[in-house]
Design a protein around this motif. Structure first.
Motif, mmCIF file in Angstrom:
data_model
loop_
_atom_site.group_PDB
_atom_site.id
_atom_site.type_symbol
_atom_site.label_atom_id
_atom_site.label_comp_id
_atom_site.label_asym_id
_atom_site.label_seq_id
_atom_site.Cartn_x
_atom_site.Cartn_y
_atom_site.Cartn_z
ATOM 1 N N ALA C 68 0.841 -1.191 0.000
ATOM 2 C CA ALA C 68 0.000 0.000 0.000
ATOM 3 C C ALA C 68 0.880 1.245 0.000
ATOM 4 N N LEU C 69 1.947 1.174 0.755
ATOM 5 C CA LEU C 69 2.871 2.307 0.804
ATOM 6 C C LEU C 69 3.499 2.524 -0.575
ATOM 7 N N ASN C 70 3.935 1.437 -1.209
ATOM 8 C CA ASN C 70 4.511 1.559 -2.551
ATOM 9 C C ASN C 70 3.521 2.205 -3.504
ATOM 10 N N SER C 71 2.283 1.706 -3.478
ATOM 11 C CA SER C 71 1.263 2.267 -4.359
ATOM 12 C C SER C 71 1.077 3.748 -4.066
ATOM 13 N N ALA C 72 1.032 4.084 -2.789
ATOM 14 C CA ALA C 72 0.805 5.474 -2.399
ATOM 15 C C ALA C 72 1.953 6.362 -2.863
ATOM 16 N N VAL C 73 3.169 5.895 -2.634
ATOM 17 C CA VAL C 73 4.338 6.695 -3.011
ATOM 18 C C VAL C 73 4.346 6.927 -4.513
ATOM 19 N N ILE C 74 4.124 5.859 -5.266
ATOM 20 C CA ILE C 74 4.158 5.973 -6.721
ATOM 21 C C ILE C 74 3.040 6.889 -7.202
ATOM 22 N N THR C 75 1.838 6.710 -6.640
ATOM 23 C CA THR C 75 0.704 7.518 -7.084
ATOM 24 C C THR C 75 0.917 8.988 -6.756
ATOM 25 N N VAL C 76 1.276 9.264 -5.510
ATOM 26 C CA VAL C 76 1.460 10.661 -5.103
ATOM 27 C C VAL C 76 2.595 11.294 -5.900
ATOM 28 N N GLY C 77 3.671 10.564 -6.027
ATOM 29 C CA GLY C 77 4.800 11.092 -6.794
ATOM 30 C C GLY C 77 4.395 11.404 -8.223
ATOM 31 N N ALA C 78 3.667 10.476 -8.830
ATOM 32 C CA ALA C 78 3.265 10.671 -10.226
ATOM 33 C C ALA C 78 2.336 11.873 -10.345
ATOM 34 N N VAL C 79 1.377 11.998 -9.423
ATOM 35 C CA VAL C 79 0.409 13.100 -9.505
ATOM 36 C C VAL C 79 1.121 14.437 -9.324
ATOM 37 N N VAL C 80 1.919 14.546 -8.293
ATOM 38 C CA VAL C 80 2.575 15.828 -8.006
ATOM 39 C C VAL C 80 3.491 16.239 -9.151
ATOM 40 N N LEU C 81 4.328 15.315 -9.577
ATOM 41 C CA LEU C 81 5.262 15.651 -10.663
ATOM 42 C C LEU C 81 4.528 15.964 -11.963
ATOM 43 N N THR C 82 3.462 15.218 -12.215
ATOM 44 C CA THR C 82 2.700 15.464 -13.446
ATOM 45 C C THR C 82 2.141 16.877 -13.446
ATOM 46 N N LEU C 83 1.538 17.274 -12.323
ATOM 47 C CA LEU C 83 0.927 18.599 -12.257
ATOM 48 C C LEU C 83 1.985 19.684 -12.419
ATOM 49 N N LEU C 84 3.125 19.503 -11.780
ATOM 50 C CA LEU C 84 4.147 20.547 -11.827
ATOM 51 C C LEU C 84 4.773 20.658 -13.216
ATOM 52 N N THR C 85 5.004 19.529 -13.862
ATOM 53 C CA THR C 85 5.756 19.599 -15.118
ATOM 54 C C THR C 85 4.853 19.729 -16.341
ATOM 55 N N ASN C 86 3.805 18.895 -16.404
ATOM 56 C CA ASN C 86 3.031 18.862 -17.643
ATOM 57 C C ASN C 86 2.348 20.178 -17.930
ATOM 58 N N SER C 87 1.888 20.847 -16.868
ATOM 59 C CA SER C 87 1.201 22.116 -17.084
ATOM 60 C C SER C 87 2.189 23.138 -17.645
ATOM 61 N N MET C 88 3.426 23.068 -17.149
ATOM 62 C CA MET C 88 4.426 24.027 -17.582
ATOM 63 C C MET C 88 4.753 23.843 -19.073
ATOM 64 N N VAL C 89 4.953 22.604 -19.435
ATOM 65 C CA VAL C 89 5.260 22.309 -20.838
ATOM 66 C C VAL C 89 4.094 22.757 -21.722
ATOM 67 N N ALA C 90 2.883 22.452 -21.264
ATOM 68 C CA ALA C 90 1.703 22.828 -22.047
ATOM 69 C C ALA C 90 1.622 24.347 -22.199
ATOM 70 N N TYR C 91 1.989 25.058 -21.125
ATOM 71 C CA TYR C 91 1.939 26.522 -21.167
ATOM 72 C C TYR C 91 2.909 27.047 -22.225
ATOM 73 N N ALA C 92 4.112 26.502 -22.190
ATOM 74 C CA ALA C 92 5.112 26.959 -23.154
ATOM 75 C C ALA C 92 4.637 26.703 -24.583
ATOM 76 N N ILE C 93 4.028 25.541 -24.776
ATOM 77 C CA ILE C 93 3.570 25.213 -26.130
ATOM 78 C C ILE C 93 2.383 26.083 -26.526
ATOM 79 N N ALA C 94 1.441 26.238 -25.584
ATOM 80 C CA ALA C 94 0.212 26.962 -25.901
ATOM 81 C C ALA C 94 0.486 28.416 -26.256
ATOM 82 N N ARG C 95 1.448 29.014 -25.567
ATOM 83 C CA ARG C 95 1.697 30.439 -25.803
ATOM 84 C C ARG C 95 2.636 30.676 -26.982
#
Lengths: 277, 422, 273
Positions: C68-95
């Motif tokens: 459960a801890l492994n799942s939690a770590v992977i999920t939280v890590g993936a969500v946080v990193l995704t939000l921080l990075t993907n939005s930024m890349v999308a912003y650069a592309i969109a503008r």
């Protein structure tokens, strides 16, 4: 800040694609020595009944599931969008399957299909039901489709509800005054208005069902025999277990071409419909 | 229904807690010990090897042993090989896959290693014929052998006055007797398709021409020619299973057999511990499976059930050596063979378990043949093909599929063909 | 005309239909509380008493807390990193959509939507291992990278609907692009972040194929992976197996019950753009 993203994406996505293409020209088991064999894997693919069957089976499951999921979820979405009581709670319940892991739900369904349904069949004296559906090639696919629809309908219901909420209410009121039946309303107002959502759902469902894997692992493991192997499962099993890494890489390349072609055809066709309705 | 602007506070709190946990998790890594990976394929012996690893750790405080018991071990191991992530120490079944890996030079050459001292030569020959990394190499240590005939319920045989069958027709007659008495003769476990390979091995070994596989590799014969009688007799055996054999698997079968629901089980000695799992003092008899009408021609299929192997390019050869030597100590093997009802591979050890009594004369007199199914290239889905065949009963299609798959797979590769020398 | 009449027939029908969702779950719950000898029949009967030992066994046998801890770590890590990075890349592309290079990039990322994972499964297994990423960290990286295709698609559409005046005002105040993004744009993306976060969370938590081929160390196995191994080894001990399924499904289920409305509206937003 885009450059690192592109680099990382290139490394983890494009490079593997290219690598897969390279290995598809070898007879490598994925480790140790190998030789280049040119197009031999591709030629062998087209004469391999197990591979051809996997494609056929995948299309069958994906086609039936896509249609079934969209019919079911559109129907339920329309109903959930009507004047009913406890709307939020019901929506909440219908969305539950989407948050559960397919593999785990699959194990539960496996038990239901293998033990509960036969017991029920015996009690009701229905001979057809008294053996497990999963143990017979002619019915096992049905079990897989049931699980797929059960799990995937949730997400599509929500998307359709979103679409239905974009339809202006006064259109319905106007047509009600003209005395249009509910079915008539659906055909001439609702469906054309949400055609875009229909396109999204059809394309996304088909794409995800073509990759069907977890459902089959949990329900049949590809059996009886190799009758319920999907392409994804075959790539995994053959590529790792059978030690035919190169051969299954060729299969992956072919699968890729097939999926891209299908997606493009589907998008073209559905978008034409959207505008012509 | 108005969407809320922000996520509920609860969710945010939960996420924060999870993040903290994550941070805590990454903090506790590494304690100065050398870690070796121990890949263990045998589901039935999970607990046993875990305990052994723990005992080894207690005696060797500088080594940590990570035991990996995956589902679907052969696939898992190949996945690791593809990743070039070979476990330091492995237990494997001595089968075609082992041979394929050995030929691909995955395993260390143990020639002259003290760990081989006292190991029965004939078992070394068995694994050598499966395949090896080079001439004269020894790529594994045979740890336990098995005997694969069939198992029977001694009490039920006595109760129904059935003698141990010595020919194939006597075996069928016994099955009929049980069926008429309302007892399932053989429990079908086709949900786990490999269980069908168990009776296949003795039948084909006794019925096929002597040099069948050599010829098959040279395209000098076909399954349709050499295996017709094998397929026919296998199908006959499966006429005497419970209805719907496909919905039940290995665990169902062993449990049902222990409950006395079936008179015989078409499995080898390796299944005994599983059967005794719920019933420790259940009496199990064993016999070689007679495939012909001449008792003198009956042979026992025996192979190396567990081979120990070490990675050829491991980072910790010294620790691995220590662990291998620990596993090959006499008391360890004795204990294992007692627990798992296996045949020990060290000279001077034997197993007097009553479940092996019926086949011990074959072992002692050397009337032993290897598993014919180990000759199959792993890419051929032998288990699933058998499963389909035993459900449909279509012999011709089965033999044709075997031939076609065999030829197709052979045509697709340049390595690992005919590496097994019968 | 304008009175809202509740259609009770339809309500009843939907309630009955919702049983198709609830019955398998009910079934899982009752089975998890039974003793092995209460199994059999159709399995819908209530258990005689609550057999909690199943959960204790499952907890121990599957190593639940670790998984459960492994799942939690992977999920939280993936969500946080995704939000921080993907939005930024999308912003650069969109503008920068007016520049051919970025338009090309956009197509490059989004075209990956057509590459299902099974197609790159074999090479990716090889490659992550070479980079020593066949572990939890590597899995997080893969979720973030493979999420890019879809996320750039939705983020870009959303960013295009944000007027540029705000950024221009910030630029006049002398803020760098970096600061503008974090101070001005990122807060505005909250609804879309919620959507992407939810979808990433569901995907990472429930995924089976990626952990199956990427993870080597049994100590870092996720919940679905642990169920798979457990299933292969204790397949006939159904009550314990079901207890372990329930425990694997529970965490996300609990979160969902508390935040159901928000989750659903988040998913809807992703579709409506």
């Amino acid at each position: 800040m885009v450059v690192p993203a592109v680099l990382i994406f290139f490394v983890f996505h494009t490079v593997p694609v290219l690598q897969g293409v390279f290995y598809s020209f070898t007879d490598s088991p994925g480790y140790g020595p190998f030789e280049l064999v040119g197009l031999r894997n591709y030629v062998a693919l087209f004469g391999d009944p197990r591979v051809l069957h996997a494609y056929w089976f995948t299309f069958l499951i994906a086609g039936v599931s896509t249609v079934a999921v969209n019919v079911v979820s559109l129907t339920i979405a329309v109903w959930l969008n009507s004047r009913i009581a406890w709307r939020t709670t019901l929506r909440g319940i219908y969305f539950v399957p989407n948050i559960l892991a397919i593999l785990i739900v699959g194990y539960i369904f496996n038990y239901l299909f293998s033990n509960s349904l036969p017991a029920l069949g015996e009690r009701l004296g229905i001979g057809r039901l008294s053996t497990s559906l999963l143990t017979d090639s002619s019915t096992a696919w049905l079990g897989i489709v049931i699980l797929a629809v059960w799990q995937a309908a949730a997400f599509n219901i929500i998307i359709y509800i979103a679409g239905l909420q974009t339809v202006p209410v006064d259109l319905y009121e106007a047509s009600a005054i003209d005395g249009a039946s509910p079915w008539r309303q659906f055909r001439s107002i609702t469906f054309p208005m949400i055609a875009g959502f229909f396109t999204i759902n059809m394309v996304l469902s088909l794409k995800s069902f073509l990759q069907i894997f977890d459902h089959i692992v949990a329900l049949t493991g590809g059996g009886p025999g190799t009758d319920t192997e999907s392409v994804a499962l075959l790539i995994y099993k053959g590529g790792f277990q059978g030690g035919e890494y190169g051969y299954q890489s060729a299969n992956s390349v072919v699968f890729f071409v097939v999926i891209v072609t299908l997606s493009i055809v589907q998008l073209r066709f559905l978008q034409k419909r959207e505008t012509s309705v | 229904m108005l969407p809320r602007r922000n996520p509920p506070r609860r969710v945010i709190t939960l996420l924060a807690v999870a993040l903290l946990l994550a941070a805590g998790l990454s903090a506790c890594a590494g304690d100065g010990r050398t870690t070796i990976t121990f890949f263990q394929f045998k589901g039935e012996a999970q607990e046993y090897f875990r305990t052994l690893a723990a005992r080894f750790e207690a005696q060797n405080p500088d080594v940590r042993v990570v035991v990996d018991n995956p589902a679907d071990p052969e696939t898992a191991l190949r996945t690791r090989l593809v990743k070039n992530d070979v476990p330091d120490v492995m237990t494997l079944n001595g089968n075609g896959t082992f041979g394929e890996f050995a030929s691909a030079r995955i395993f260390r050459d143990l020639t002259g290693d003290p760990v081989l001292e006292g190991v029965n030569r004939s078992y070394l020959d068995v694994i050598a014929t499966l395949g090896r990394g080079g001439p004269g190499e020894v790529n594994g240590v045979p740890f336990a052998a098995n005997a694969s005939g069939l198992l029977y319920n001694v009490d039920l045989f006595e109760e129904h006055g059935v003698a141990v069958p010595r020919t194939f027709s006597e075996l069928i007659a016994a099955a009929r007797t049980f069926r008429d008495a309302g007892v399932t003769p053989f429990y079908g476990m086709l949900a786990d398709s490999w269980t069908a390979q168990s009776p296949l091995a003795p039948l084909s070994a006794q019925l096929q021409p002597d040099d069948f596989f050599e010829q098959r590799f040279r395209d000098g014969t076909t399954f349709a020619r050499g295996w017709a009688s094998t397929a026919a007799q296998l199908a006959r055996l499966f006429e005497y299973t419970q209805p719907d054999p496909l919905s039940k698997g290995y665990e169902d079968g062993t449990a049902a057999f222990a409950r006395g629901e079936s008179a015989m089980l078409l499995l080898g000695s390796y299944a005994v511990p599983q059967i005794r799992f719920g019933k420790p003092d259940f009496t199990i008899g064993s016999m070689a499976l007679p495939a012909t009408e001449d008792p003198a021609r009956t042979t026992l299929v025996s192979g190396v059930d567990v081979v120990l192997a070490a990675s050829r390019q491991g980072d910790h050869p010294a620790e691995v050596d220590r662990f291998l030597r620990f596993l090959m100590r006499r008391p360890v093997m004795e204990e294992y063979c007692r627990a798992q009802v296996a045949v020990p591979t060290l000279e001077g050890l034997s197993n007097d378990d009553p479940a092996l009594a019926g086949v011990s004369e074959y072992i002692e007199s050397g009337r032993i043949v290897g598993f014919t199914d180990h000759q199959f290239i792993p890419a051929i889905p032998l288990g699933p093909l058998l499963q389909s065949f035993l459900i449909s009963g279509d012999e011709r299609a089965f033999l044709r599929d075997l031939d076609e798959d065999w030829d197709k797979v052979a045509a697709r590769r340049t390595w690992g063909l005919g590496a097994v020398i019968a | 005309m304008r009175t809202v009449r509740v259609n009770w027939w339809l309500t009843a029908l939907l309630v009955v239909l919702s049983l198709t969702v609830l019955i398998p779950l009910y079934f899982a719950v009752v089975t998890a509380f039974k003793t092995p000898d209460q199994l059999g029949g159709t399995g819908f009967a209530l258990p005689d008493g609550l057999h909690w030992a199943n959960f204790a066994d499952a907890w121990r046998l599957t190593g639940f807390p670790k998984a459960a801890l492994n799942s939690a770590v992977i999920t939280v890590g993936a969500v946080v990193l995704t939000l921080l990075t993907n939005s930024m890349v999308a912003y650069a592309i969109a503008r920068n959509m007016d520049r051919r290079f970025f338009r090309g990039l956009y197509l490059y990322f989004v075209s990956a939507l057509f590459v299902p994972f099974p197609i790159i499964m074999l090479p990716v297994a090889k490659q992550t291992a070479i980079l020593h990423l066949d572990n939890r960290a590597g899995l997080i990286v893969l979720y973030v990278v493979y999420g890019l295709a879809f996320n750039i698609f939705v983020f870009t559409a959303y960013i295009n609907s944000i007027p540029r005046e705000l950024e221009e005002a910030a630029a006049i105040d002398g803020a760098s692009t970096w600061i503008t993004f974090w101070r001005v744009i990122f807060p505005l993306l909250t609804p879309m972040n919620a959507t992407v976060g939810i979808l990433t969370c569901l995907w990472a938590w429930n995924d089976f194929l990626l952990p199956l081929v990427i993870l080597s160390d049994p100590g870092s196995a996720t919940l679905p992976l642990v169920q798979y191994v457990f299933q292969s080894q204790f397949q006939t001990n159904y009550p314990v197996a079901f207890a372990s399924y329930l425990m694997a499904m529970a965490p996300l289920f609990v979160v969902y019950v508390f935040s159901q409305r928000w989750v659903i509206s988040g998913v809807v937003r992703g579709a409506v753009k």
